[in-house]
Design a protein around this motif. Structure first.
Motif, PDB file in Angstrom:
ATOM      1  N   THR A 110       7.308   7.214  -0.833  1.00 35.23           N
ATOM      2  CA  THR A 110       6.342   6.178  -1.175  1.00 35.23           C
ATOM      3  C   THR A 110       4.993   6.590  -0.589  1.00 35.23           C
ATOM      4  OG1 THR A 110       6.555   4.829   0.829  1.00 35.23           O
ATOM      5  CG2 THR A 110       8.213   4.482  -0.912  1.00 35.23           C
ATOM      6  N   LEU A 154       5.965   2.402  -5.076  1.00 38.37           N
ATOM      7  CA  LEU A 154       5.020   1.579  -4.329  1.00 38.37           C
ATOM      8  C   LEU A 154       5.648   0.972  -3.081  1.00 38.37           C
ATOM      9  CD1 LEU A 154       3.215  -0.269  -7.266  1.00 38.37           C
ATOM     10  CD2 LEU A 154       2.468   1.761  -6.008  1.00 38.37           C
ATOM     11  N   PHE A 173      -2.438   0.059   0.475  1.00 40.37           N
ATOM     12  CA  PHE A 173      -2.308   0.831  -0.762  1.00 40.37           C
ATOM     13  C   PHE A 173      -3.656   0.902  -1.487  1.00 40.37           C
ATOM     14  CE2 PHE A 173      -1.571   0.738  -5.392  1.00 40.37           C
ATOM     15  CZ  PHE A 173      -1.042   2.007  -5.547  1.00 40.37           C
TER      16      PHE A 173
END
Length: 168
Positions: A54, A110, A121
């Protein structure tokens, strides 16, 4: 510690961790380079380990509740609002999926479950001057969500519909 023991230890660390663990953190804990860890993880995956990379590190997903996909559409500047809406209503956003005309299905991991993770993010996207995968498909994309129950899933769908993000 030999290579097989190190890989076993990597699996144990990832299985015990409630959050992603970066290759750099694993390297520090095991006294090897980051590149050794990247290679070890590649070998573990090739052997069948369900390790996902991720944006925040490696993780072994443990699904809790329902896993569902939702089709959405929005402009790039609405990405943070869309992601926050899903985590605020109780679901984790596991990935983003687009259908590319040349490469077929493209998936980006994600693993976002809080506003802080969404903020980080978005910050990383901005710092790297990246574009969301949905920019390849005029904003149309899928998300795989992990929700604790059907009521939570329905709340997310209603909120996405109200914001005009839900693709019907």
């Amino acid at each position: 510690m030999n290579a097989a023991q190190r890989r076993s230890h990597i699996l144990q660390i990832l299985q015990a961790s409630p959050q992603p663990v970066s290759a750099t953190a694993l390297a520090g804990r095991l006294g090897v380079s980051r590149q050794i860890i990247v290679g070890d993880v590649a070998l573990l995956r090739a052997a069948g380990a369900d390790i996902t990379a991720t944006p925040r590190g490696y993780v072994i997903f443990r699904s809790a509740g329902l896993e569902r996909r939702v089709a959405v559409r929005h402009r790039p500047e609405e990405m943070e609002r869309e992601l926050n809406l899903m985590v605020d209503h109780g679901c984790a956003v596991l990935d983003v999926i687009v259908e590319h005309p040349v490469y077929g299905q493209l998936t980006g991991q994600l693993d976002l479950s809080s506003r802080y993770e969404v903020f980080e993010f978005i910050r990383k996207v901005s710092e790297n001057r990246s574009h969301p995968l949905s920019a390849l498909t005029d904003g149309i994309h899928l998300h795989t969500l992990s929700c604790p129950d059907e009521d939570t899933w329905n709340r997310v769908l209603d909120a996405l519909r109200q914001e005009g993000f839900l693709l019907s």
